[in-house]
Write a protein that holds these residues in place. Structure first.
Motif, PDB file in Angstrom:
ATOM      1  N   HIS A  49     -43.477  -6.311   9.834  1.00  0.00           N
ATOM      2  CA  HIS A  49     -43.615  -5.345  10.938  1.00  0.00           C
ATOM      3  C   HIS A  49     -44.844  -4.441  10.755  1.00  0.00           C
ATOM      4  O   HIS A  49     -45.578  -4.181  11.712  1.00  0.00           O
ATOM      5  N   CYS A  57     -35.283  -3.060  13.471  1.00  0.00           N
ATOM      6  CA  CYS A  57     -36.356  -2.466  12.659  1.00  0.00           C
ATOM      7  C   CYS A  57     -37.645  -2.430  13.481  1.00  0.00           C
ATOM      8  O   CYS A  57     -38.404  -1.457  13.411  1.00  0.00           O
ATOM      9  N   ALA A  58     -37.874  -3.462  14.290  1.00  0.00           N
ATOM     10  CA  ALA A  58     -39.053  -3.470  15.171  1.00  0.00           C
ATOM     11  C   ALA A  58     -39.021  -2.263  16.099  1.00  0.00           C
ATOM     12  O   ALA A  58     -40.068  -1.711  16.466  1.00  0.00           O
ATOM     13  N   ASP A  82     -36.956 -10.582  17.628  1.00  0.00           N
ATOM     14  CA  ASP A  82     -36.393 -11.833  18.128  1.00  0.00           C
ATOM     15  C   ASP A  82     -34.960 -11.590  18.611  1.00  0.00           C
ATOM     16  O   ASP A  82     -34.503 -12.234  19.563  1.00  0.00           O
ATOM     17  N   GLY A  83     -34.262 -10.618  17.978  1.00  0.00           N
ATOM     18  CA  GLY A  83     -32.910 -10.285  18.426  1.00  0.00           C
ATOM     19  C   GLY A  83     -32.938  -9.782  19.863  1.00  0.00           C
ATOM     20  O   GLY A  83     -32.152 -10.221  20.708  1.00  0.00           O
ATOM     21  N   GLY A  84     -33.856  -8.885  20.154  1.00  0.00           N
ATOM     22  CA  GLY A  84     -33.995  -8.343  21.503  1.00  0.00           C
ATOM     23  C   GLY A  84     -34.345  -9.426  22.514  1.00  0.00           C
ATOM     24  O   GLY A  84     -33.899  -9.389  23.670  1.00  0.00           O
ATOM     25  N   ASN A 110     -34.352 -13.383  12.379  1.00  0.00           N
ATOM     26  CA  ASN A 110     -32.994 -12.841  12.153  1.00  0.00           C
ATOM     27  C   ASN A 110     -32.899 -11.386  12.621  1.00  0.00           C
ATOM     28  O   ASN A 110     -33.903 -10.761  12.974  1.00  0.00           O
ATOM     29  N   GLY A 155     -32.832  -8.228  11.463  1.00  0.00           N
ATOM     30  CA  GLY A 155     -33.116  -7.540  10.204  1.00  0.00           C
ATOM     31  C   GLY A 155     -32.265  -6.299  10.019  1.00  0.00           C
ATOM     32  O   GLY A 155     -31.564  -6.149   9.011  1.00  0.00           O
ATOM     33  N   MET A 156     -32.280  -5.441  11.008  1.00  0.00           N
ATOM     34  CA  MET A 156     -31.654  -4.123  10.833  1.00  0.00           C
ATOM     35  C   MET A 156     -30.165  -4.185  10.496  1.00  0.00           C
ATOM     36  O   MET A 156     -29.654  -3.350   9.747  1.00  0.00           O
TER      37      MET A 156
HETATM   38  C1  LIG Z   1     -26.280  -4.380  22.820  1.00  0.00           C
HETATM   39  C2  LIG Z   1     -26.391  -4.220  21.320  1.00  0.00           C
HETATM   40  N1  LIG Z   1     -25.846  -5.158  20.511  1.00  0.00           N
HETATM   41  C3  LIG Z   1     -25.939  -5.041  19.193  1.00  0.00           C
HETATM   42  C4  LIG Z   1     -26.595  -3.987  18.637  1.00  0.00           C
HETATM   43  C5  LIG Z   1     -26.662  -3.838  17.120  1.00  0.00           C
HETATM   44  N2  LIG Z   1     -27.984  -4.128  16.599  1.00  0.00           N
HETATM   45  C6  LIG Z   1     -28.818  -3.135  16.198  1.00  0.00           C
HETATM   46  S1  LIG Z   1     -30.240  -3.707  15.553  1.00  0.00           S
HETATM   47  C7  LIG Z   1     -29.740  -5.310  15.797  1.00  0.00           C
HETATM   48  C8  LIG Z   1     -30.589  -6.465  15.371  1.00  0.00           C
HETATM   49  C9  LIG Z   1     -32.015  -6.340  15.714  1.00  0.00           C
HETATM   50  O1  LIG Z   1     -32.687  -7.545  15.450  1.00  0.00           O
HETATM   51  P1  LIG Z   1     -34.116  -7.787  15.994  1.00  0.00           P
HETATM   52  O2  LIG Z   1     -34.193  -7.454  17.430  1.00  0.00           O
HETATM   53  O3  LIG Z   1     -34.547  -9.164  15.638  1.00  0.00           O
HETATM   54  O4  LIG Z   1     -35.010  -6.711  15.231  1.00  0.00           O
HETATM   55  P2  LIG Z   1     -35.329  -6.626  13.664  1.00  0.00           P
HETATM   56  O5  LIG Z   1     -34.307  -5.661  13.092  1.00  0.00           O
HETATM   57  O6  LIG Z   1     -35.202  -7.982  13.093  1.00  0.00           O
HETATM   58  O7  LIG Z   1     -36.692  -6.068  13.617  1.00  0.00           O
HETATM   59  C10 LIG Z   1     -28.487  -5.368  16.395  1.00  0.00           C
HETATM   60  C11 LIG Z   1     -27.772  -6.607  16.735  1.00  0.00           C
HETATM   61  C12 LIG Z   1     -27.155  -3.026  19.499  1.00  0.00           C
HETATM   62  N3  LIG Z   1     -27.832  -1.969  19.017  1.00  0.00           N
HETATM   63  N4  LIG Z   1     -27.025  -3.158  20.820  1.00  0.00           N
END
Ligand SMILES: Cc1ncc(C[n+]2csc(CCOP(=O)(O)OP(=O)(O)O)c2C)c(N)n1
Ligand code: SF4
Ligand SMILES: [Mg+2]
Length: 439
Positions: A25, A54-55, A96-98, A125, A127-128
């Motif tokens: 990041h 985390c992003a 990638d989660g978003g 994945n 991460g947070m």
């Molecule tokens: C609608 C919703 N579902 C689940 C969560 C819990 N949550 C917080 S951070 C996260 C994962 C984030 O992953 P990513 O978008 O890939 O970002 P990274 O942490 O990998 O940078 C999740 C599932 C949330 N905040 N809101």
């Protein structure tokens, strides 16, 4: 361009980044900062919108405008902000989660070609929250939710937006020396742009899958995910097109509209409400609109609320009208002075008005529907004798006006002539009614 040269868009007080050592990041943010420095964008015109994860911590490091919202929804905020001000540089930072949680927004932003830049922090994945699998997790990968190897094919974010018409699409990694150049092109393009940046989550994904810089590139090759600039095309940008077409046309139409002059006098001292209970296809709502137009021609304020079933061409059709010498601040009708009941289809809907003992109103009713149980004062109307069914709403309202006199019948007649559609036949029906009933 800012007046003085900006050497960094990062807020030094917030540095260093609070990511795990080696997390991709920070590298991506450094490249983004370098891009902004190269472009010398006015920080007041830059909006960095972050998703969750985390992003999502990234916006606070920048001395620009920022917005942080719900997971997966960053592109919707970006769309709204860009639509409100097309002159802004709107940059979305999303994991990638978003992209999985808000995947539909990505596709629709690309399809519209809204001029925002999306940077995907793709570490395969969540991460947070502890390294759970996401939509981009490669098959076979070990994550906290796929202990025996992931079975799904990863989503190709780039192809998903490219096939839906994005102006600019690129895929690379956080180790790419040309990343600043790619970000520059993405921000400069007039339309939707997305850069999918593959990187390492050093806390979870990388150690579990022995991922490093070299194996990251091998994974790209194995998955046959192309890298570099995958699409760069010219298409109309949405926020500007929206301004020109929709807002431009709406302004033009409003300017063309002539104000309605009040030519008649009303003796109405206070707010008056009526309910017209008609039937689908019998122009109940049109007649109510004409009634209100007559009120406006008489210097009154008017409001209308319509109700009909989802199957619009069958069943009941009800219009509530309020007319008043004073501005109507609440358009709900609590105590109607009058109920005009014309068709059996609406009987059940107006039952509460008929049964309300506290009301001191008048029921104008098609006599064919009598008897009905009610405490209202009843005025039967021989509808069959005074006009065809399709004119009953107009004629019924003329009867109401004749008896209750909130404004002159001449104003109602003039309102009929002001309709684009039906004015001739409605006028003929009204005049025939006036000849019989002495309007
Ligand atoms: C609608 C919703 N579902 C689940 C969560 C819990 N949550 C917080 S951070 C996260 C994962 C984030 O992953 P990513 O978008 O890939 O970002 P990274 O942490 O990998 O940078 C999740 C599932 C949330 N905040 N809101
Ligand atoms: S958990 Fe992963 S994504 Fe989050 S800061 Fe640490 S290395 Fe980066
Ligand atoms: Mg992630």
């Amino acid at each position: 361009m800012p007046e003085t040269h900006i050497s960094s868009y990062l807020d030094e007080k917030k540095m260093p980044y609070h990511f795990c050592p080696g997390c991709g990041h920070g590298k991506i943010l450094d490249r983004l900062n370098q891009t902004l420095v190269n472009l010398q964008l006015d920080p007041h015109k830059v909006v960095i919108i972050t998703d969750i994860g985390c992003a999502g911590l990234s916006d606070k490091y920048f001395n620009t405008n920022a917005f942080h919202g719900l997971h997966g929804r960053s592109i919707t905020y970006a769309t709204g902000i860009k639509l409100a001000n097309p002159n802004l540089h709107v940059i979305v930072l999303i994991g990638d989660g978003g992209c999985g949680i808000g995947g539909n927004h990505l596709i629709h932003a690309a399809r519209r070609n809204i001029g925002v830049t999306v940077v995907v922090f793709n570490n395969f994945n969540y991460g947070m929250t502890g390294g759970e699998h996401s939509v981009t997790t490669p098959d076979g990968a070990i994550t906290s939710t796929t202990s025996y190897g992931h079975l799904e094919r990863p989503m190709d974010i780039c192809q998903s937006v490219a096939v839906n018409g994005a102006s600019f699409v690129a895929r690379t990694s956080s180790f790419d020396d040309t990343l600043t150049n790619i970000f520059t092109q993405a921000i400069q393009v007039d339309g939707f742009s997305l850069v999918d940046v593959w990187e390492l989550c050093t806390a979870y994904y990388a150690p579990r899958n022995r991922l490093n810089r070299r194996s990251l590139e091998e994974t790209l090759t194995r998955l046959e995910f192309q890298t570099g600039i995958l699409q760069h095309q010219t298409r109309v940008e949405y926020s500007r097109a929206y301004r020109n077409v929709v807002i431009g046309e709406a302004d033009r139409q409003i300017k063309m509209r002539k104000p309605i002059e009040s030519k008649y006098q009303s003796s109405l001292g206070s707010q008056w409400g009526g309910v017209i209970a008609g039937k689908a296809g019998m122009k109940t709502i049109t007649a109510a609109r004409i009634f209100n137009l007559g009120a406006i021609l008489s210097g009154l304020w008017a409001s209308q609320r319509n109700e009909y079933p989802v199957t619009v061409k069958s069943g009941y059709s009800i219009a509530e009208v309020i007319i008043s010498p004073d501005e109507i601040l609440f358009t709900g009708l609590i105590q109607p002075e009058c109920l005009l009941l014309l068709f059996p289809e609406s009987l059940r809907k107006v039952e509460p008005i008929l049964q309300d003992c506290s009301l001191d109103g008048t029921l104008f009713i098609n006599e064919a529907l009598l008897p009905v149980k009610t405490k209202l004062n009843v005025i039967p109307l021989p509808m069959r004798d005074i006009g065809k069914q399709k004119y009953w709403s107009i004629i019924g309202l003329a009867e109401v006006l004749k008896h209750t006199k909130p404004y002159p019948l001449d104003a109602f007649r003039e309102a009929i002539t002001m309709q684009n559609e039906y004015s001739e036949e409605y006028l003929a029906a009204y005049d025939a009614w006036a000849a019989i009933r002495g309007g």
